[in-house]
Design a protein around this motif. Sequence first.
Motif, PDB file in Angstrom:
ATOM      1  N   ALA A 281       0.859  -1.297   0.152  1.00 50.68           N
ATOM      2  CA  ALA A 281       0.058  -0.019   0.104  1.00 50.68           C
ATOM      3  C   ALA A 281       0.860   1.277   0.038  1.00 50.68           C
ATOM      4  O   ALA A 281       1.908   1.081   0.484  1.00 50.68           O
ATOM      5  CB  ALA A 281      -1.056  -0.225   1.315  1.00 50.68           C
ATOM      6  N   TRP A 282       0.412   2.409  -0.808  1.00 51.38           N
ATOM      7  CA  TRP A 282       1.088   3.497  -0.729  1.00 51.38           C
ATOM      8  C   TRP A 282       0.204   4.461  -0.003  1.00 51.38           C
ATOM      9  O   TRP A 282      -0.922   4.821   0.145  1.00 51.38           O
ATOM     10  CB  TRP A 282       1.377   4.023  -2.199  1.00 51.38           C
ATOM     11  CG  TRP A 282       1.852   3.035  -3.258  1.00 51.38           C
ATOM     12  CD1 TRP A 282       0.911   2.183  -3.956  1.00 51.38           C
ATOM     13  CD2 TRP A 282       2.975   2.354  -3.182  1.00 51.38           C
ATOM     14  NE1 TRP A 282       1.855   1.236  -4.691  1.00 51.38           N
ATOM     15  CE2 TRP A 282       3.016   1.188  -4.039  1.00 51.38           C
ATOM     16  CE3 TRP A 282       4.213   2.542  -2.415  1.00 51.38           C
ATOM     17  CZ2 TRP A 282       4.208   0.421  -4.226  1.00 51.38           C
ATOM     18  CZ3 TRP A 282       5.313   1.650  -2.719  1.00 51.38           C
ATOM     19  CH2 TRP A 282       5.302   0.662  -3.561  1.00 51.38           C
ATOM     20  N   GLU A 283       1.201   5.456   0.521  1.00 49.78           N
ATOM     21  CA  GLU A 283       0.639   6.942   1.016  1.00 49.78           C
ATOM     22  C   GLU A 283       0.050   6.742   2.363  1.00 49.78           C
ATOM     23  O   GLU A 283      -0.740   7.902   2.862  1.00 49.78           O
ATOM     24  CB  GLU A 283      -0.015   7.627  -0.005  1.00 49.78           C
ATOM     25  CG  GLU A 283       0.176   9.110  -0.384  1.00 49.78           C
ATOM     26  CD  GLU A 283       0.237   9.871   1.146  1.00 49.78           C
ATOM     27  OE1 GLU A 283      -1.004  10.242   1.447  1.00 49.78           O
ATOM     28  OE2 GLU A 283       1.269  10.369   1.470  1.00 49.78           O
ATOM     29  N   GLY A 284       0.235   5.768   3.120  1.00 46.25           N
ATOM     30  CA  GLY A 284      -0.441   5.426   4.548  1.00 46.25           C
ATOM     31  C   GLY A 284       0.493   6.799   5.311  1.00 46.25           C
ATOM     32  O   GLY A 284       1.711   6.530   5.385  1.00 46.25           O
ATOM     33  N   ASP A 285      -0.086   7.237   6.374  1.00 40.87           N
ATOM     34  CA  ASP A 285       0.343   8.069   7.393  1.00 40.87           C
ATOM     35  C   ASP A 285       0.444   7.677   8.611  1.00 40.87           C
ATOM     36  O   ASP A 285      -1.138   7.209   9.254  1.00 40.87           O
ATOM     37  CB  ASP A 285      -0.208   9.414   7.183  1.00 40.87           C
ATOM     38  CG  ASP A 285      -0.127  10.024   5.995  1.00 40.87           C
ATOM     39  OD1 ASP A 285       0.794  10.746   5.761  1.00 40.87           O
ATOM     40  OD2 ASP A 285      -0.878   9.956   5.136  1.00 40.87           O
ATOM     41  N   GLN A 286       1.346   7.421   9.250  1.00 45.67           N
ATOM     42  CA  GLN A 286       1.471   7.248  10.609  1.00 45.67           C
ATOM     43  C   GLN A 286       0.541   7.988  11.923  1.00 45.67           C
ATOM     44  O   GLN A 286       0.102   7.239  12.614  1.00 45.67           O
ATOM     45  CB  GLN A 286       2.894   6.965  11.227  1.00 45.67           C
ATOM     46  CG  GLN A 286       3.048   6.421  12.551  1.00 45.67           C
ATOM     47  CD  GLN A 286       4.469   6.356  13.009  1.00 45.67           C
ATOM     48  OE1 GLN A 286       5.571   6.739  12.333  1.00 45.67           O
ATOM     49  NE2 GLN A 286       4.767   5.997  14.299  1.00 45.67           N
ATOM     50  N   PHE A 287       0.302   9.232  11.617  1.00 44.15           N
ATOM     51  CA  PHE A 287      -0.154   9.906  12.550  1.00 44.15           C
ATOM     52  C   PHE A 287      -1.757  10.396  12.086  1.00 44.15           C
ATOM     53  O   PHE A 287      -2.189  11.439  12.716  1.00 44.15           O
ATOM     54  CB  PHE A 287       0.545  11.325  12.647  1.00 44.15           C
ATOM     55  CG  PHE A 287       1.832  11.233  13.036  1.00 44.15           C
ATOM     56  CD1 PHE A 287       2.103  10.589  14.409  1.00 44.15           C
ATOM     57  CD2 PHE A 287       2.993  11.196  12.390  1.00 44.15           C
ATOM     58  CE1 PHE A 287       3.444  10.472  14.986  1.00 44.15           C
ATOM     59  CE2 PHE A 287       4.405  10.866  12.615  1.00 44.15           C
ATOM     60  CZ  PHE A 287       4.455  10.440  14.107  1.00 44.15           C
ATOM     61  N   ILE A 288      -2.481   9.798  11.286  1.00 42.89           N
ATOM     62  CA  ILE A 288      -3.615   9.888  10.641  1.00 42.89           C
ATOM     63  C   ILE A 288      -4.245   8.432  10.932  1.00 42.89           C
ATOM     64  O   ILE A 288      -4.012   7.547  10.150  1.00 42.89           O
ATOM     65  CB  ILE A 288      -3.872  10.282   9.291  1.00 42.89           C
ATOM     66  CG1 ILE A 288      -2.952  11.585   9.060  1.00 42.89           C
ATOM     67  CG2 ILE A 288      -5.226  10.348   9.021  1.00 42.89           C
ATOM     68  CD1 ILE A 288      -3.078  12.219   7.480  1.00 42.89           C
ATOM     69  N   SER A 289      -5.292   8.576  12.018  1.00 46.67           N
ATOM     70  CA  SER A 289      -6.061   7.088  12.198  1.00 46.67           C
ATOM     71  C   SER A 289      -7.484   7.335  12.357  1.00 46.67           C
ATOM     72  O   SER A 289      -8.101   6.592  13.438  1.00 46.67           O
ATOM     73  CB  SER A 289      -5.256   6.555  13.426  1.00 46.67           C
ATOM     74  OG  SER A 289      -5.380   7.466  14.447  1.00 46.67           O
ATOM     75  N   VAL A 290      -8.045   8.219  11.554  1.00 46.61           N
ATOM     76  CA  VAL A 290      -9.442   8.393  11.696  1.00 46.61           C
ATOM     77  C   VAL A 290     -10.129   7.363  10.889  1.00 46.61           C
ATOM     78  O   VAL A 290     -10.332   7.275   9.692  1.00 46.61           O
ATOM     79  CB  VAL A 290      -9.570   9.913  10.955  1.00 46.61           C
ATOM     80  CG1 VAL A 290     -11.249  10.175  11.160  1.00 46.61           C
ATOM     81  CG2 VAL A 290      -8.995  10.987  11.543  1.00 46.61           C
ATOM     82  N   ASN A 291     -10.861   6.591  11.737  1.00 44.38           N
ATOM     83  CA  ASN A 291     -11.646   5.345  11.254  1.00 44.38           C
ATOM     84  C   ASN A 291     -10.818   4.535  10.167  1.00 44.38           C
ATOM     85  O   ASN A 291     -11.638   4.312   9.077  1.00 44.38           O
ATOM     86  CB  ASN A 291     -12.768   6.113  10.583  1.00 44.38           C
ATOM     87  CG  ASN A 291     -13.939   5.061  10.405  1.00 44.38           C
ATOM     88  OD1 ASN A 291     -13.991   3.990  11.176  1.00 44.38           O
ATOM     89  ND2 ASN A 291     -14.556   4.900   9.504  1.00 44.38           N
ATOM     90  N   GLU A 292      -9.572   4.396  10.391  1.00 43.48           N
ATOM     91  CA  GLU A 292      -8.845   3.534   9.401  1.00 43.48           C
ATOM     92  C   GLU A 292      -8.814   1.981   9.895  1.00 43.48           C
ATOM     93  O   GLU A 292      -8.118   1.861  11.016  1.00 43.48           O
ATOM     94  CB  GLU A 292      -7.500   4.026   9.478  1.00 43.48           C
ATOM     95  CG  GLU A 292      -6.374   3.380   8.422  1.00 43.48           C
ATOM     96  CD  GLU A 292      -5.293   4.031   8.264  1.00 43.48           C
ATOM     97  OE1 GLU A 292      -5.184   5.337   7.791  1.00 43.48           O
ATOM     98  OE2 GLU A 292      -4.221   3.554   8.418  1.00 43.48           O
TER      99      GLU A 292
END
Length: 603
Positions: free
Chosen positions: A207-218
């Motif tokens: 997977a591409w472009e995942g962000d460690q500090f964004i976890s809104v309903n992920e």
Amino acid sequence: MNQKRQLNFILWMLLLSCTAYSQDIELFKQYNGRYDFVFIGNTLNKAENGTGAPCEINTSSSATLALNPTDQIESAYLYWAGSGLGDFQIKLNTIDVVADRTFSVVQQTSGLPFFSAFADITNQVKQTGNGTYTVSELDLNNVIDFYCFNGTNFGGWAIVLVYKNDQLPLNQLTIYDGLQYVPNEINIVLNSLNVIDNQDARIGFVAWEGDQFISVNETLRVNGNPLSNPPLNPVNNAFNGTNSFTGSNTLYNMDLDVYNIQNNIKVGDTSAQIQLTSGQDFVMINTIVTKLNSQLPDANIIINSVKTTCDSKEVAIAYTVFNSNCTNSLPADTPISFYANGNRVGSSKTNTIIPIDGSEQGSVLIKVPDNTVSPFTLELSVDDLGNRIGIITELNENNNSAFANNIFLKNSPKINTVANLTACNEGFGMATFDFSNYQESAKVASSDTVSFYSSLKEATLGVDQGGITVPSTTGFQAKNPITTIYIRVQNDFCFTITSFQLLVKNCLPKIYNFVSANNDGINESFSSQGLKNIFTNYKTSIYNRWGVMLWEGNNATADWNGYASKGLTWGTSKCPDGTYFYVIELNDKEFPEPLTGFIYLTN
């Protein structure tokens, strides 16, 4: 923003109307056997995007492959991705790599394009083996500035590697790829599964472009069940720049993750539902790999040979049944059906249990119906009871048939009746015959070929063993009163044999009635053609014009040379020039009357 980058940005906007918004994840490749998989790869980002770090990107990065010594590389696939319309020619360990396939999406909120590329690098990885792999000349510097404002500047690469090991359980390993993204939700159906046992079942993602500090309903769910892989992948932050194979959490803005999904896919399932949700993070799924225990055979068949017999509806077929790319043995007594132009004309079955990657040869003699149109198409179908339905559950139910086109039912050529030939005895039972015209008149079809033989064996084999072949038909000499000649008429497939007889008969001899006994070697004696050594009991008498016998001879004497052997002048001198008369008694029942005529003698 410099002038060159402004121009690139304008070109992007013009191209966006031609760019697909996504390519659905779908089946790419499936492996059945003792297989497993591993991911290696690395990011080009120097830090996670969107965190205030400098908007910079590398053009190369490295990763290490470290398989066990007993692992055998089966396949290796390189995926690379990044911001922009794409860089599709890069290097792997200084070797040029050009994309075999490409993918693209456009982020709907920003209108910015992203790309992914694929290349099969199996041969290179097999040659290199374990060690460091470096992707270089993946240059996104001209486009990265456009993505910094919303934190979507990224680039990276991954190798999906499939390997075989005899110590592994029998698995069904399936690779799916495409390019789909969130937010807010994507649903991916994984098809072509056939699960017997799900022990140690795993699923991996590139997977591409995942962000460690964004976890809104992920969340990541399989068949509705949320997955986690703590501490790297919490249940509410599935794509967060981590590598499950190395334990790294600094794989900035890309994920090489693997999850245990045992007990999430039921035994007997043929598909699974993957669901990804994200309330904020922009994540692209490029590749999914599943490894599930499955123990199913996969029967397929090939045709080794097809033989037809002249003037017969029977067809001899040799074939081989395989059990390849499977995870279990194929049972004995697996049915096989045979079809001619779609009509079932015979059946057979396997005799033994065929192991994984094993095979069994077989043969069968079938008879096609009289109304079968020739040429016809022959089909062999394994695991088929004759109604296109099998008795074995297989990994692939669509590879059970083999075809052979243009099978001809062979018919022997038609042949015309030819007459016996009769020729005159030339002495000692010898006669000369010319039957060259039979080369055309014996056959009905002009395309057939005709050959002649002196024995039935030679004609049957089509091999001349010192017998008769064209063009020696002209002037052939028969050595017996009756000789049989065999004619072989051949078409593309078959032949027909007929015969005729050469008959030798005695014919009336030809008399030469001029004798010049002058020692010049020409016409020195009274001669004939077809008399000596033919009418062996003949008698010749020579008379002068007054009826007085001067000479008498037969098959045992020399021909008359102008000397008298009887009468008053016997033994004294040559006969004078003049006309003499001959009487030849053939003493043959077919010619009871004597031959008579005159002879002119000159000395």
